[in-house]
Design a protein around this motif. Structure first.
Motif, PDB file in Angstrom:
ATOM      1  N   LYS A  64       0.857  -1.182   0.000  1.00 21.73           N
ATOM      2  CA  LYS A  64       0.000   0.000   0.000  1.00 21.73           C
ATOM      3  C   LYS A  64       0.895   1.234   0.000  1.00 21.73           C
ATOM      4  O   LYS A  64       1.751   1.391   0.866  1.00 21.73           O
ATOM      5  CB  LYS A  64      -0.907   0.002   1.224  1.00 21.73           C
ATOM      6  N   ILE A  65       0.690   2.091  -0.984  1.00 17.85           N
ATOM      7  CA  ILE A  65       1.426   3.351  -1.069  1.00 17.85           C
ATOM      8  C   ILE A  65       0.639   4.408  -0.312  1.00 17.85           C
ATOM      9  O   ILE A  65      -0.566   4.562  -0.526  1.00 17.85           O
ATOM     10  CB  ILE A  65       1.595   3.792  -2.537  1.00 17.85           C
ATOM     11  N   ASP A  66       1.307   5.127   0.571  1.00 15.67           N
ATOM     12  CA  ASP A  66       0.665   6.258   1.237  1.00 15.67           C
ATOM     13  C   ASP A  66       0.600   7.393   0.212  1.00 15.67           C
ATOM     14  O   ASP A  66       1.626   7.994  -0.124  1.00 15.67           O
ATOM     15  CB  ASP A  66       1.467   6.671   2.471  1.00 15.67           C
ATOM     16  N   LEU A  67      -0.583   7.672  -0.295  1.00 11.25           N
ATOM     17  CA  LEU A  67      -0.740   8.650  -1.370  1.00 11.25           C
ATOM     18  C   LEU A  67      -0.512  10.093  -0.920  1.00 11.25           C
ATOM     19  O   LEU A  67      -0.306  10.974  -1.749  1.00 11.25           O
ATOM     20  CB  LEU A  67      -2.124   8.510  -2.013  1.00 11.25           C
ATOM     21  N   GLU A  68      -0.528  10.330   0.375  1.00 13.17           N
ATOM     22  CA  GLU A  68      -0.253  11.677   0.896  1.00 13.17           C
ATOM     23  C   GLU A  68       1.243  11.936   1.027  1.00 13.17           C
ATOM     24  O   GLU A  68       1.709  13.046   0.803  1.00 13.17           O
ATOM     25  CB  GLU A  68      -0.931  11.877   2.258  1.00 13.17           C
ATOM     26  N   THR A  69       1.997  10.888   1.410  1.00 15.45           N
ATOM     27  CA  THR A  69       3.431  11.069   1.667  1.00 15.45           C
ATOM     28  C   THR A  69       4.322  10.432   0.606  1.00 15.45           C
ATOM     29  O   THR A  69       5.503  10.750   0.523  1.00 15.45           O
ATOM     30  CB  THR A  69       3.819  10.458   3.027  1.00 15.45           C
ATOM     31  N   GLY A  70       3.774   9.488  -0.165  1.00 17.17           N
ATOM     32  CA  GLY A  70       4.567   8.774  -1.161  1.00 17.17           C
ATOM     33  C   GLY A  70       5.347   7.603  -0.607  1.00 17.17           C
ATOM     34  O   GLY A  70       6.012   6.888  -1.351  1.00 17.17           O
ATOM     35  N   ALA A 112       9.917  -0.468   1.937  1.00 13.13           N
ATOM     36  CA  ALA A 112      10.693  -0.299   0.705  1.00 13.13           C
ATOM     37  C   ALA A 112      12.107   0.180   1.015  1.00 13.13           C
ATOM     38  O   ALA A 112      12.372   0.767   2.068  1.00 13.13           O
ATOM     39  CB  ALA A 112      10.007   0.713  -0.211  1.00 13.13           C
ATOM     40  N   LYS A 113      13.008  -0.058   0.074  1.00 14.86           N
ATOM     41  CA  LYS A 113      14.363   0.483   0.154  1.00 14.86           C
ATOM     42  C   LYS A 113      14.262   1.999  -0.054  1.00 14.86           C
ATOM     43  O   LYS A 113      13.655   2.458  -1.021  1.00 14.86           O
ATOM     44  CB  LYS A 113      15.216  -0.158  -0.941  1.00 14.86           C
ATOM     45  N   LYS A 114      14.858   2.765   0.856  1.00 14.09           N
ATOM     46  CA  LYS A 114      14.761   4.229   0.791  1.00 14.09           C
ATOM     47  C   LYS A 114      16.094   4.835   0.362  1.00 14.09           C
ATOM     48  O   LYS A 114      17.144   4.482   0.883  1.00 14.09           O
ATOM     49  CB  LYS A 114      14.358   4.793   2.155  1.00 14.09           C
ATOM     50  N   ILE A 154      10.757  -0.864  -4.495  1.00 11.48           N
ATOM     51  CA  ILE A 154      10.568  -2.307  -4.344  1.00 11.48           C
ATOM     52  C   ILE A 154      11.264  -2.925  -5.553  1.00 11.48           C
ATOM     53  O   ILE A 154      10.801  -2.781  -6.688  1.00 11.48           O
ATOM     54  CB  ILE A 154       9.074  -2.700  -4.321  1.00 11.48           C
ATOM     55  N   GLU A 155      12.405  -3.549  -5.298  1.00 10.94           N
ATOM     56  CA  GLU A 155      13.238  -4.040  -6.395  1.00 10.94           C
ATOM     57  C   GLU A 155      13.269  -5.560  -6.433  1.00 10.94           C
ATOM     58  O   GLU A 155      13.243  -6.219  -5.394  1.00 10.94           O
ATOM     59  CB  GLU A 155      14.659  -3.493  -6.255  1.00 10.94           C
ATOM     60  N   PHE A 183       9.320  -1.270  -9.032  1.00 12.73           N
ATOM     61  CA  PHE A 183       8.502  -0.064  -8.949  1.00 12.73           C
ATOM     62  C   PHE A 183       8.962   0.756  -7.762  1.00 12.73           C
ATOM     63  O   PHE A 183       9.537   0.233  -6.805  1.00 12.73           O
ATOM     64  CB  PHE A 183       7.000  -0.369  -8.891  1.00 12.73           C
ATOM     65  N   ALA A 184       8.737   2.053  -7.876  1.00 12.59           N
ATOM     66  CA  ALA A 184       9.201   2.969  -6.836  1.00 12.59           C
ATOM     67  C   ALA A 184       8.359   4.231  -6.851  1.00 12.59           C
ATOM     68  O   ALA A 184       7.856   4.639  -7.894  1.00 12.59           O
ATOM     69  CB  ALA A 184      10.665   3.331  -7.067  1.00 12.59           C
ATOM     70  N   THR A 185       8.234   4.831  -5.686  1.00 10.52           N
ATOM     71  CA  THR A 185       7.672   6.172  -5.614  1.00 10.52           C
ATOM     72  C   THR A 185       8.824   7.137  -5.375  1.00 10.52           C
ATOM     73  O   THR A 185       9.840   6.779  -4.774  1.00 10.52           O
ATOM     74  CB  THR A 185       6.652   6.324  -4.469  1.00 10.52           C
ATOM     75  N   THR A 186       8.647   8.337  -5.861  1.00 10.56           N
ATOM     76  CA  THR A 186       9.604   9.410  -5.592  1.00 10.56           C
ATOM     77  C   THR A 186       8.835  10.583  -5.017  1.00 10.56           C
ATOM     78  O   THR A 186       7.744  10.914  -5.496  1.00 10.56           O
ATOM     79  CB  THR A 186      10.346   9.839  -6.871  1.00 10.56           C
ATOM     80  N   VAL A 187       9.401  11.178  -3.989  1.00 18.23           N
ATOM     81  CA  VAL A 187       8.867  12.397  -3.393  1.00 18.23           C
ATOM     82  C   VAL A 187       9.885  13.482  -3.723  1.00 18.23           C
ATOM     83  O   VAL A 187      10.983  13.507  -3.162  1.00 18.23           O
ATOM     84  CB  VAL A 187       8.694  12.258  -1.866  1.00 18.23           C
TER      85      VAL A 187
END
Length: 189
Positions: free
Chosen positions: A10-16, A21-23, A57-58, A68-72
């Motif tokens: 689940k991706i936090d859509l407010e914070t990304g 996940a690997k940060k 997430i690699e 896939f990854a999110t970027t803030v």
């Protein structure tokens, strides 16, 4: 045959943030030489703000799998230039990528190896297809974090060196309160 287990996160859509996940954190000091205005860069470097964070997430780097990854990407400017990601080609240049804007406002600067550039504005709900062989960089043109999801082949790899060496042929700046895409006088053809 042994099958890899499916995963769901689940991706936090407010914070990304993607929990677990690997940060990766990129500060302004990690972008030395990328911004055109060196004086403004050095001034802001005293604070060394976080420019962006990646939550990835690699999978194993093998053909047929996806990462896939999110970027803030935080708001800010160095001189007139908006904060951006380093930008890269794929190490396996024939790999494509998909970006999906979740929150905030920005865009993607894309470029062929010859320097032909395209700017694609992004807002929540925008999907950008990055074709094979195109370098790509995201830019935050808003006043809040620009959050997006990227999906790419696990074996694509990243070629940051070409961008570090030559840069992008265009810059994304604020001028007169507007977003403008202008020629980069330091671009090396």
């Amino acid at each position: 045959m042994e099958y890899k287990a499916p995963i769901g996160v689940k991706i936090d859509l407010e914070t990304g943030v993607i929990p677990g996940a690997k940060k990766l954190v990129r500060r302004l000091s990690d972008l030395k030489g990328y911004f055109i205005d060196e004086e403004a860069y050095n001034e802001l470097l005293r604070e060394d703000p976080v420019v962006y964070e990646v939550y990835a997430i690699e999978q194993e780097e093998k053909d047929g799998d996806l990462n896939f990854a999110t970027t803030v990407l935080y708001p800010g400017k160095v001189g007139k230039e908006f904060f951006f990601t380093k930008g890269h080609y794929h190490a396996k240049a024939d790999r494509a990528e998909i970006y999906y804007a979740i929150k905030g406002k920005g865009g993607m600067l894309l470029q062929t190896p010859e320097g032909n550039a395209k700017w694609v504005p992004m807002e929540p709900g925008t999907v950008v297809y990055v074709p094979p062989y195109w370098a790509h960089r995201t830019v935050n043109t808003g006043d809040e974090p620009f959050i997006f999801l990227a999906i790419y082949p696990a074996d694509a790899g990243h070629d940051y060196g070409s961008i570090k060496e030559k840069g992008f042929s265009k810059l994304v700046i604020e001028e007169g309160g507007e977003v403008k895409v202008v020629d980069n006088p330091k671009w090396k053809a």
